[in-house]
Design a protein around this motif. Sequence first.
Motif, PDB file in Angstrom:
ATOM      1  N   PRO A   1       5.745  -3.157   9.864  1.00 20.30           N
ATOM      2  CA  PRO A   1       5.927  -1.819   9.052  1.00 20.30           C
ATOM      3  C   PRO A   1       5.532  -0.505   9.583  1.00 20.30           C
ATOM      4  O   PRO A   1       4.278  -0.703  10.294  1.00 20.30           O
ATOM      5  N   VAL A   2       6.129   0.620   9.759  1.00 18.48           N
ATOM      6  CA  VAL A   2       5.687   1.789  10.227  1.00 18.48           C
ATOM      7  C   VAL A   2       4.720   2.505   9.114  1.00 18.48           C
ATOM      8  O   VAL A   2       3.795   3.159   9.544  1.00 18.48           O
ATOM      9  N   ASP A   3       4.831   2.380   7.862  1.00 22.46           N
ATOM     10  CA  ASP A   3       4.113   3.278   6.964  1.00 22.46           C
ATOM     11  C   ASP A   3       2.940   2.315   6.552  1.00 22.46           C
ATOM     12  O   ASP A   3       2.856   1.400   6.944  1.00 22.46           O
ATOM     13  N   LYS A   4       2.056   2.978   5.592  1.00 25.48           N
ATOM     14  CA  LYS A   4       0.746   2.115   5.216  1.00 25.48           C
ATOM     15  C   LYS A   4       1.153   0.995   4.200  1.00 25.48           C
ATOM     16  O   LYS A   4       2.322   1.219   3.426  1.00 25.48           O
TER      17      LYS A   4
ATOM     18  N   ASP B   1      -5.672  -0.716   2.133  1.00 25.59           N
ATOM     19  CA  ASP B   1      -4.666  -0.384   2.603  1.00 25.59           C
ATOM     20  C   ASP B   1      -4.617   0.195   4.180  1.00 25.59           C
ATOM     21  O   ASP B   1      -5.601   0.544   4.598  1.00 25.59           O
ATOM     22  N   GLY B   2      -3.700   0.098   4.963  1.00 22.58           N
ATOM     23  CA  GLY B   2      -3.620   0.533   6.386  1.00 22.58           C
ATOM     24  C   GLY B   2      -2.433   0.546   7.090  1.00 22.58           C
ATOM     25  O   GLY B   2      -1.459  -0.155   6.713  1.00 22.58           O
ATOM     26  N   LYS B   3      -2.285   0.927   8.127  1.00 20.64           N
ATOM     27  CA  LYS B   3      -1.147   0.777   9.261  1.00 20.64           C
ATOM     28  C   LYS B   3      -1.555  -0.237  10.145  1.00 20.64           C
ATOM     29  O   LYS B   3      -2.648  -0.509  10.528  1.00 20.64           O
ATOM     30  N   VAL B   4      -0.442  -1.034  10.633  1.00 17.97           N
ATOM     31  CA  VAL B   4      -0.850  -2.044  11.744  1.00 17.97           C
ATOM     32  C   VAL B   4       0.014  -1.886  12.969  1.00 17.97           C
ATOM     33  O   VAL B   4       1.286  -1.038  12.752  1.00 17.97           O
ATOM     34  N   ALA B   5      -0.609  -2.077  14.036  1.00 24.21           N
ATOM     35  CA  ALA B   5      -0.008  -2.031  15.187  1.00 24.21           C
ATOM     36  C   ALA B   5       0.139  -3.125  16.087  1.00 24.21           C
ATOM     37  O   ALA B   5      -1.016  -3.625  15.988  1.00 24.21           O
TER      38      ALA B   5
ATOM     39  N   GLN C   1      -2.663 -10.979   5.903  1.00 23.54           N
ATOM     40  CA  GLN C   1      -1.384 -10.928   5.247  1.00 23.54           C
ATOM     41  C   GLN C   1      -0.945  -9.435   4.523  1.00 23.54           C
ATOM     42  O   GLN C   1      -1.695  -8.714   4.214  1.00 23.54           O
ATOM     43  N   ILE C   2       0.182  -9.114   4.887  1.00 21.70           N
ATOM     44  CA  ILE C   2       0.817  -7.896   4.309  1.00 21.70           C
ATOM     45  C   ILE C   2       1.518  -8.076   3.029  1.00 21.70           C
ATOM     46  O   ILE C   2       2.228  -9.062   2.951  1.00 21.70           O
ATOM     47  N   VAL C   3       0.760  -7.722   2.088  1.00 15.48           N
ATOM     48  CA  VAL C   3       1.304  -8.115   0.668  1.00 15.48           C
ATOM     49  C   VAL C   3       2.715  -7.215   0.267  1.00 15.48           C
ATOM     50  O   VAL C   3       2.327  -5.860   0.178  1.00 15.48           O
ATOM     51  N   ASP C   4       3.643  -7.675   0.036  1.00 12.32           N
ATOM     52  CA  ASP C   4       4.795  -7.006  -0.331  1.00 12.32           C
ATOM     53  C   ASP C   4       5.780  -7.753  -0.837  1.00 12.32           C
ATOM     54  O   ASP C   4       5.500  -8.996  -1.234  1.00 12.32           O
TER      55      ASP C   4
END
Length: 267
Positions: A162-165, A230-234, A196-199
């Motif tokens: 994902p691009v956003d937080k 919360d944060g951004k991933v690259a 894990q990205i919680v979505d």
Amino acid sequence: MPIQGTQIKQADSTHYLSPKGEYDTFRDDDHYKEKLKEWGLSSAKDAKKEFWYKDRQSQRIVTIKGYESYGNTGEFNTLVIEFQDGNISCIHPAYLKEMQQGSFGKESMLTIEEKEITAETDSTLVEKETVKETPRKAAAPKQAKAKEPKPKKEKAPKLELPVDKVHFTATVKQFALTYNPFNEENDEVVVLENVQIVDENPLDLGLAWCSHSKTLKKFELAPGDSLEFDGKVAAKKLAKGKDVEEEFLVDAPVIYKVNNPSKIEKK
């Protein structure tokens, strides 16, 4: 400390590169210091507030107002700087760092690299021309041996980040050191596992890393601690530290980086 010295103002000769739109600003002084260290512009306790902007005809003082992110996952930055007359412009962090050197203007590193590439290209062309001019005796044709095709390794499918937080859950695996080429020192980082990205559609990343910032140090983390944030991933691989003890090395590749974690909860 403010930069001392005479400032040559020739704003009309400066070519300004305006930001494409809205850009990121710094949350607080700690975030500002962390980003300066990442860009190799200052690692001192009191982070620099003013920097030199130099070109062939001028030498001016600028401040860093924020930064733009680019790349597939926003892992690269372009600085947004402000001149004392209020004009703003964009510049690459490495180029601004080069401008702080007293030798800047005589022959920049970028110019030297261009000359080296040109020299290598010219040398290659000379070698090719020499080979063409040298006559060779015709050799009897050789029968090529049939090579057995090597089995192709199946690559793991590339994740669409994902691009956003987004919201994360993770566990602290260990602390490690990574080499920072900007300041030529090792930086301390936190290696996370079970990330894990919680979505609506959860995404498992496995291992990831982030800078061990002052914000994180307040939580006095230890291996095994569970976190939410919360944060951004690259997609940015963790580089090994230089000349460090084994306990600060990671036994598996870590290819994801979490940027600017906030709203941190320690479970």
